[in-house]
Write a protein that holds these residues in place. Sequence first.
Motif, PDB file in Angstrom:
ATOM      1  N   PRO A  44       0.608  -1.295   0.194  1.00 17.57           N
ATOM      2  CA  PRO A  44       0.431   0.144  -0.079  1.00 17.57           C
ATOM      3  C   PRO A  44       0.789   1.169   0.103  1.00 17.57           C
ATOM      4  N   GLY A  45       0.374   2.444  -0.363  1.00 18.04           N
ATOM      5  CA  GLY A  45       1.181   3.722  -0.784  1.00 18.04           C
ATOM      6  C   GLY A  45       1.099   4.979   0.305  1.00 18.04           C
ATOM      7  N   GLY A  46      -0.664   4.564  -0.181  1.00 20.77           N
ATOM      8  CA  GLY A  46      -1.266   5.935   0.438  1.00 20.77           C
ATOM      9  C   GLY A  46      -0.488   7.042   0.106  1.00 20.77           C
ATOM     10  N   THR A  64      -3.644   1.859   3.769  1.00 18.10           N
ATOM     11  CA  THR A  64      -2.660   1.184   4.296  1.00 18.10           C
ATOM     12  C   THR A  64      -3.249   1.163   5.899  1.00 18.10           C
TER      13      THR A  64
END
Lengths: 236, 181, 614
Positions: A44-46, A64
């Motif tokens: 996940p990057g957010g 996230t």
Amino acid sequence: MADGMTITIDDRTISAQPGQTVLEAAQAAGIYIPRLCHREGLTPGGACRVCVVLVNGRPQSACTLPVTPGMVVENDSPRMHEHRKRIIEMLFVEGNHFCMFCEKSGNCELQALAYRFGIAAPRYPYQFPRRSVDASHPDIFIDHNRCVLCARCIRASRDLDGKNVFQFVGRGVHKRVGVNARARLVDTDADVSDAAVEACPVGAILKKRVGYAVPVGMRLYDHAPIGADIEAEAKA
Amino acid sequence: MAKPKVATTSLAGCFGCHMSLLDIDDRILQLVDLVDFDKSPIDDKKHFDGPVDIGLIEGGCCNEENVRVLQDFRTHCTTLISVGDCATMGGIPAMRNGIPLAECYAEAYLNGPSVHNPSGEIPNDPELPLLLDKVYPCHEVVKVDYHIPGCPPPADALWQALVALLTGKPLALPYELIKYD
Amino acid sequence: MADNKRKIIREICQSCGDDPTRLMDIVRAVQMRLRCVDDEAMDLIAKAVNTHRVEVAGVVSFYAFLADQPLGDIVIRLCDDVIDEMAGSKYVAEALRSELGIDFGQTTPDGRFTLAWTPCIGMCDQAPAALVNDVPVTELNSDTARRMIHELREHMRPELLVTRVGDGNNAHPLVQSMVKNNLRHAGPVVFSPVNRGEAIRKALAMTPVEVIRAVKTARLRGCGGAGFPTGMKWEFTRAAAGERKFIIANADEGEPGTFKDRVILTERSDRLFAGMTIAGYAIGASEGILYLRAEYAYLRRYLEEVLAARRAENLLGRAICGRPGFNFDIRIQMGAGAYICGEETALINSCEGRRGEPRNRPPFPAQHGYLGGPTAVNNVETLCCVTKVLEVGPGTFSELGTGVSGSAGTKCLSISGDCRAPGIYEVPYGTTLRSVLDMAGGSEAAAVQVGGPSGKMIAPAEYDRRICFDDLATGGSVMVFSRRRDLLHVVSRFLDFFIEESCGYCTPCRVGNVLLKERVDRIRHRRGNTTDLDYLRELADTVKLTSRCGLGQTSPNPVLATLEKFPHAYTVLMPPNGNGALAPFDLEAATGDARAVVHRERQHSTAVEENRNG
């Protein structure tokens, strides 16, 4: 469901598993939390902030944040709807998104989000930045005009392809996706079969010679909004 | 009771949106029953006679004349609608926005492959409107009340929007009619 | 030449153990030796430390002090702070431009000088100021700027510009700087005299858990502005599983108008290092890092010497103060020009040789920080307070404030702008802003920005508010603006700062700040209308709520504060019938380029206009 827990999303109580993110738990329960930089199988990057929800009143990116028992999540409220709309509109004015001739049109996740949110035109002034196109590679081209800096290609190349073809360079408004060579994609070991090529949600990384293959009316988001598949599972 | 008045124009556009309006097929007859056209290429009327209820703008603003026409529309029209991607975001003409204006002029008048210009000069006739520094979406020049995106917008979108406005209903296009291509 | 370059880079990488986590040190060293980290250098570095070239490019392009094209032998970085501007930096800029014959962002053709703007260098109390390579040059004006260039042309040695050294340790042989401390008011905590070993010995007489308890009893909270309880942070870090734990002192103050850490580092570094050592003991860390902002590189040699002296006295190193098993040492990690690295997770990324982008939380640094180990990141001032807590005991410490609840001890303020005595004031928590302004000779202020651009803008009616965590919490910056100042100009400059310093990771901060500035400037140029005020509020709201880290969560504050407290500043600029229907589009400006290209005089178009109307 020995280790299960429950969390609440918009007055619905759903079960969740330890280790799931809020976004994953919601999705498993047929609740769509809008997202752009998230892609299944990637860390996940957010980054895009489209999936921001209020968790016990505090803003958090659903992609996230791990679930914890009893969490109260505000997702599909008028105010979060409005924040998301504004973020999507920001992305439209930040780049040069000429949908009318983009190969990705109809299958583009950014465009699909705008459709889902009923955006007829962004309220913000278009920035019309000067950006470049890299068509050096025989099978792939990069059009930075359409890049939304979601880092999906970066993560896919690093985590799935094991290649690190991409990484961000610059910062702030000068930030862009750089390639693992002095300038051109053709000088990297990028290949058209890379997961990184598939990962692009918009028309920034595209395969050559396969554009416009699907006729208008038969594309991913021509008839049903993005996320409808997730929501359909809840009803089924 | 007099019929509501509609005016239309094409600024920096290709008239494709006007074609789409004509594409409502036989409903064009209903439209003629519903409204009178004021200034519009449809009836070839060049000037406003007075106030108008609905103005449909195709195209963005690429030169000073576009700005004046648009301002004229804003002054005369109670409700102003940006029709199509050029009006809502600049569209294809806005692709020049990443290119310095001097290069645009040079390409058009001096260096373009089809240019024949022995004088080697960029013309400066006062009748030629000056280009703007970039192509502007209409709502960055005047206040625009509604946007109907598309390249062109589907005929159904234009029809539904007009009917909604003429019958005093909120203009809310269904999912399938908001398209950017 | 190419061989020589290869050799230099190989040596630099080797001296850092060919360790990719030392990339910051490597690229800084290469920049210093070769004036840039160019394409070839990036290839060589990537190969030497076994990383991908694009990772090196990502780092080099992230930090403002690094460049991929050669900079001049001498780089002059003029501070573009609003405070420096108020002090006349534009005249200095004009002098530098005309003297060097180049604009900002350019290098002279002979490759000797580069001219650049840089965000706050922490010298607002002696503005306008610039960095000439590493050498701070303060209190500039157009005359001294010109003279400076003449002198540099003679000797090309920035250190020779220092003809008169500042007070205190600024005069130390290893500092030799013209910077002044302007320590106007030393309080009983941070700037009280310090005995090098006293606090550590007292700490070692306690168990680590007792030390943490003492810090909690003292009610010590983080002094960077957020105010997280220090004891709790340490408790988490101590409890977290991990072989290697770390303590990092955050000396990356970069919020415009903040310069207290500079004076602390100059005058009380022993207090800081003692605090770090105590923290190491408390959380079970044996490694400490002082993350020093690049702007303070001139203090580095001195700080290294203080560390060496502490090692010599067994206050650092193995078996500290004879305590078997308590090993702790400190290294200095230099930054390279990025305000965002003051954010603790961005700082950790930077320490690991990465782009200084904040990380997603959770996990928090206390669980998963530097090199994956549990890490406590504390502000310089906080760590100095720790030393005091051990010196006087938590009870005495907690009584040092003025008794406002939740805030114990003192706060070091850096005051600048329209006041008679800018400088450092260490005041008890609970002190009113009014008395702070009185002390600094700024009582006439029309507005005060407390906590830097991301903090609060305060109107005169609120000057009785108190400096404390529950009211005016601040990292220390206090900027004073008189009635002569244009507040919307100040807001616009603050937004410039955030746009420049946003890492660009998340959408609302990367795009939203640009959009905020566009609209504020539109209003400033009298092209706004009343609907723009709600537009600004709503946009600011989304940027604050959805941004990923503190930068975007606070960057709209100046806009919101002025809209709330100084609405007149906006409404006075609105056109009388500004309902937005005919937004005052600036046709003259939009056709300026075209006029130039086609050589059209202005009257032509007027003639056409009249013709048409007629």
